[in-house]
Every structure is written in structure tokens, then in C-alpha cells.
Enzyme design. Structure first.
Site, PDB file in Angstrom:
ATOM      1  N   HIS A  23       0.834  -1.199   0.000  1.00 56.37           N
ATOM      2  CA  HIS A  23       0.000   0.000   0.000  1.00 56.37           C
ATOM      3  C   HIS A  23       0.873   1.255   0.000  1.00 56.37           C
ATOM      4  CE1 HIS A  23      -3.718   2.284   1.119  1.00 56.37           C
ATOM      5  NE2 HIS A  23      -2.816   3.108   1.647  1.00 56.37           N
ATOM      6  N   GLU A  24       1.819   1.322   0.922  1.00 57.94           N
ATOM      7  CA  GLU A  24       2.667   2.509   1.008  1.00 57.94           C
ATOM      8  C   GLU A  24       3.625   2.604  -0.180  1.00 57.94           C
ATOM      9  OE1 GLU A  24       1.753   4.649   2.997  1.00 57.94           O
ATOM     10  OE2 GLU A  24       0.491   3.403   4.291  1.00 57.94           O
ATOM     11  N   HIS A  84       1.950   4.583  -2.860  1.00 57.05           N
ATOM     12  CA  HIS A  84       2.100   6.018  -2.626  1.00 57.05           C
ATOM     13  C   HIS A  84       3.488   6.494  -3.036  1.00 57.05           C
ATOM     14  CE1 HIS A  84      -1.660   6.880  -0.633  1.00 57.05           C
ATOM     15  NE2 HIS A  84      -1.461   5.995   0.331  1.00 57.05           N
ATOM     16  N   GLU A 130      -4.505   7.582  -3.374  1.00 47.65           N
ATOM     17  CA  GLU A 130      -5.046   6.323  -2.853  1.00 47.65           C
ATOM     18  C   GLU A 130      -5.350   5.335  -3.973  1.00 47.65           C
ATOM     19  OE1 GLU A 130      -4.965   5.365   0.135  1.00 47.65           O
ATOM     20  OE2 GLU A 130      -4.415   7.300   0.996  1.00 47.65           O
TER      21      GLU A 130
END
Length: 489
Positions: free
Chosen positions: A254-255, A258, A284
């Protein structure tokens, strides 16, 4: 230099200072000693004073009036500076400083409240930050809705009414799917002990596999995983649990989404108004598509199952089909960041509705824990057991990040649209993912989204990448198709 060049020089210095501010935040959440909290609050306040004075500097207005941008890129830079200048000049410096100070202090009360599992420890700090943010948003909104200002801060051009329409479209299909899956047999879950150093090693491997450049970044541990920075210094955090390596794996992916977005921005844009992600919704979309559509796909789970067996031996599931089911297991749980794709957006809708009620004056902070628990019970069918699994699970409100939560679901909507187009453009995508090779998929995202930075409005970036206007349909179709097959519904 002419007025436009002067303005760009000044904006570059301001952007550099903003990165210093961001690094202070990263340090606070990773290595800062607990005893430094009060001093760090003053450091944030001092930095905010400098940044606010630069962003409202009268010469900025003069330069804007006299500027003649040389091209479309220059016009986009001017548009963004103009937008921020108009907003910041409506907010007194003393208020901006107070918000920065309170946000830093609130984090410490949130940590203490989590440690003691007692919301009342955090409630006064939350009440203070809500009051300050309402004052700020009201100054900007004028006769408009202050909560819309907060939403617009994170997703330019979006309103709470438009979000509510999209969420109302999604809720019935998600609730129906949730009920159907929870009435099926429960898939297995991973079992055993998973060495934390090996988890961190795997986190580095997966981050690099998905395109994260560790020469311009680093991975550390934090209570609540996050990413920060842009350009040549983009950092992420993850977390580990001895009995659950999936927590570390998917927090990292997830990170990484980003971070790759920020690293993938056109280098010519670095330290300029264009040199970061277009909005939190677009941001996101990248973290969620890395984590879910790519990282939780059956194809990538084939590869990941083999890596986990190599590292840990027996992991509690007998084959890759069971592993895929475990990765995508729909089960009763309180924690948003650990929620499956079926239930995740219901967590967001809960927070969105509570935020709207608070800033409309319909819900007092003294009553918000009870409101949270009642809504959770109604939506999910069971009770919150302890505050750390309820209202104290997220750090966002401590920082005054109201209007942020709905961008998670907006990001999921965008990700559903992007994945539909990506799959059409890369017909052998699953073969590549099964071999542990997401490179073509991540390059597609970089070329269509990352490289653009903030050169276009969020909706324009997503519609341009997809070839159609974003809507809830592709996401809902993807989720239903995936979980109907998984649960044989």
C-alpha cells in the site's frame, strides 16, 4: 528575472521548506523520543509560521498579477499557486500556527489513549483540533459548507454531496455481498510464527519489485504505516506482527503505491507546484491498486505463496488456492487497515458520516465514541470490543485530517477504473504477475498517472488514463466478480 520567473524561484524555495516540514513529521512518527513531543510541537509551529508567511507573501500576489506563463506547464503552476494563495490569505497566521502545534500535541494524546485503551484521554485534544479546523474551514468557506473545504483540501473539486451520492450507490451492493460471503464457509488463515526480520526483508524485496527506488527512499516501522516526501526523498513505513505476515506485506505494498507515485513524477517538476501527487484520491488509487488489484490477485498470490514458503516453511495453508483464499478472507473484524475489499469501504462510509455530523454541529465530540460504536454495530453486526479497535484505531483525526477518509474510497473507485483499462492494455498481465513481475503494470501506471504530477485536475488525470469518466461501476463489478468466484456464490 521577469515576474513569472521570480514567482517560480520563490515557489521552489517554499517547496523545499515544505519538504523539511514533512521530514520533521516522518521523524516524529519513527525515531523521535517520546520526551521531545512538546518541543517538536513548537518546532512545527515555527515551521508553519515560516510557510504561512511565504504562502501569503504580498509579492506573490503582485508576481501572479504580472506573470505571463510561457506554456501550459507554466499556466498549471500559476493556477495551483493562485489557488493556494487565495486559500491561505483567508486564514490568519496565528490560526495556522495553533493548528500545527495542536496536531503535534494531539498525536501524543492519541498514543497515550491507545496505550490505555481509553478514548477520554484523547477526547479533549480531539475537541481542540476539531474547533481549530472548523475555524480554519469557515474562514475559507464564507457562506459555504466548511466540511466541503476540508474535502476539497484533499480532493480538488470534490464535494461531500457528490461523495454521498457515490457512497449511496455502493452501499447496497457491498452490504449484499458482505452478507453473502459471511454466510459461506470461512476460508483458512495463516498459522505459525513469522520471524519479524524476515518479514522486513520481504517488505524490502516486494517494494523494490513494485518499483520503489530505495536509493531515494527507505522503509521503517511505525504504529500506523504511512508515506511522506516527494521527488528525490520519499520514505515509507510498515509494521510487523509475529503471527501475521500479511499485515506487513500489504501495508508495505500500500505505502509502496504512494511512494512510487511520488518518485514517478516528472523530474522536471520536482520542488515546483506540479511536483507531487495530484490529490489524495489519485494517491489512494495508486496505493490501493498496488495492494489489491495487483497484490491480492490470484496470479500474484501464486508467486507470493512460493516466497513465503521459501522464507518460513509451513505457513498453515496447504496450497496456493488456500493461500489466495486466506489473503482475501472476508471475516468479522474491526480494523479498517486490515479489512478485505468487500468491507473496507463500509469502514470509510462510517467515518465520513461521523465527520459530516461533527462539522454540521449535529454530533458532539463527547458523544462520538458512542456514535461510532452504535454505527459500527449497525453496519457490521457485532460490537466494538475495545477503543483501540474502534475510534482509536486511526491517527488521522489527531492530525486534523478531516475530509481525508473519503478519499480512500474515492481512490478505490479510481483504482477500479484504472484496473479495467490496464487489463485491456496488458492482456497477459496475470502471466506476468504469476512470475512475480509487476513491472509492465507499474510502468503503465507511471506513464498514465505518476509522471503527470499535479499538471492536471484529479478527475482529468483519471479519465485521461482510463479513457472514460470515473464511476463506481468498474470497482463494484471487479469486487463482485472476484468474491463470487472465491466464495462460489
Amino acid at each position: 528575472m521577469n515576474a513569472f520567473d521570480e514567482l517560480m524561484r520563490f515557489a521552489r524555495e517554499t517547496a523545499a521548506l515544505q519538504q523539511v516540514y514533512s521530514r520533521l513529521s516522518w521523524d516524529m512518527q519513527t525515531f523521535m523520543p517520546a520526551g521531545a513531543a512538546n518541543q517538536r510541537a513548537e518546532e512545527f509551529a515555527a515551521m508553519e509560521a515560516i510557510l504561512h508567511s511565504r504562502k501569503t507573501y504580498p509579492r506573490v500576489g503582485e508576481w501572479m498579477d504580472k506573470s505571463e506563463p510561457p506554456d501550459e506547464e507554466g499556466a498549471a503552476k500559476l493556477r495551483l499557486i493562485h489557488r493556494e494563495y487565495n486559500r491561505k490569505t483567508k486564514v490568519p497566521m496565528e490560526l495556522s500556527i495553533a493548528i500545527a502545534r495542536q496536531a503535534s500535541l494531539s498525536r501524543q494524546y492519541w498514543l497515550q489513549a491507545r496505550e490505555e485503551s481509553d478514548f477520554s484521554v484523547f477526547a479533549p485534544a480531539l475537541k481542540n483540533i476539531v474547533s481549530l479546523k472548523l475555524e480554519e474551514a469557515s474562514a475559507v468557506a464564507g457562506d459555504g459548507d466548511p466540511y466541503d473545504v476540508m474535502v476539497d483540501d484533499h480532493e480538488q473539486g470534490m464535494t461531500s454531496d457528490r461523495l454521498a451520492v457515490m457512497f449511496d450507490e455502493m452501499r447496497p451492493r457491498l452490504v449484499a455481498l458482505r452478507e453473502a460471503t459471511l454466510n459461506c464457509d470461512v476460508p483458512p488463515c495463516l498459522e505459525g510464527g513469522f520471524d519479524e526480520q524476515k518479514q522486513i526483508m520481504l517488505a524490502h524485496e516486494l517494494a523494490e519489485l513494485f518499483g520503489y527506488d530505495l536509493d531515494r527512499g527507505r522503509i521503517d516501522l511505525a504504529v500506523h504505516p504511512f508515506s511522506c516526501g516527494s521527488g528525490a526523498d520519499v520514505r515509507i513505513t510498515t509494521r510487523t506482527a509475529y503471527d501475521d505476515p500479511l499485515n506487513c506485506i500489504y501495508s508495505t505494498l500500500h505505502e509502496t503505491g504512494h511512494a512510487c507515485y511520488e518518485q514517478g513524477v516528472n523530474e522536471d517538476y520536482f520542488l515546483s507546484p506540479l511536483g507531487m501527487g495530484a490529490s489524495m484520491g489519485v494517491h489512494e488509487s495508486q496505493s490501493r491498486i498496488y495492494e489489491n488489484q495487483l497484490g491480492r490477485s490470484r496470479a500474484f498470490c501464486h508467486f507470493l505463496y512460493g516466497r513465503l514458503r521459501d522464507l518460513f516453511g509451513e505457513i498453515g495453508v496447504s496450497d496456493e488456492d488456500e493461500f489466495y483464499a486466506a489473503v482475501n478472507r472476508v471475516n468479522k473484524g474491526c480494523i479498517r487497515t486490515e479489512a478485505d475489499e468487500v468491507q473496507y469501504n463500509l469502514h470509510i462510509m462510517l467515518r465520513f458520516d461521523l465527520e459530516r455530523s461533527v462539522f454540521a454541529g449535529d454530533l458532539d465530540i463527547n458523544d462520538i465514541e458512542e456514535a461510532w460504536n452504535d454505527r459500527f454495530s449497525a453496519d457490521f453486526g457485532f460490537e466494538v470490543d475495545v477503543p483501540t479497535n474502534g475510534i482509536l484505531q486511526d491517527i488521522h483525526w489527531a492530525y486534523g485530517e478531516f475530509g481525508y477518509f473519503p478519499t480512500y474510497t474515492l481512490g478505490n473507485i479510481y483504482a477500479g477504473c484504472l484496473y479495467k483499462s490496464l487489463g485491456s492494455d496488458i492482456p497477459n498481465l496475470n502471466d506476468q504477475l504469476a512470475n512475480g513481475n509487476p513491472e509492465e503494470a507499474t510502468r503503465w501506471l507511471k506513464d498514465r498517472v505518476h509522471v503527470l504530477g499535479r499538471s492536471n485536475e484529479p478527475n482529468e488525470i483519471i479519465s485521461g488514463a482510463c479513457g472514460f469518466e470515473p464511476s463506481t461501476g468498474p470497482l463494484l463489478d471487479y469486487i463482485e466478480e472476484k468474491f463470487h468466484a472465491l466464495y462460489d456464490i
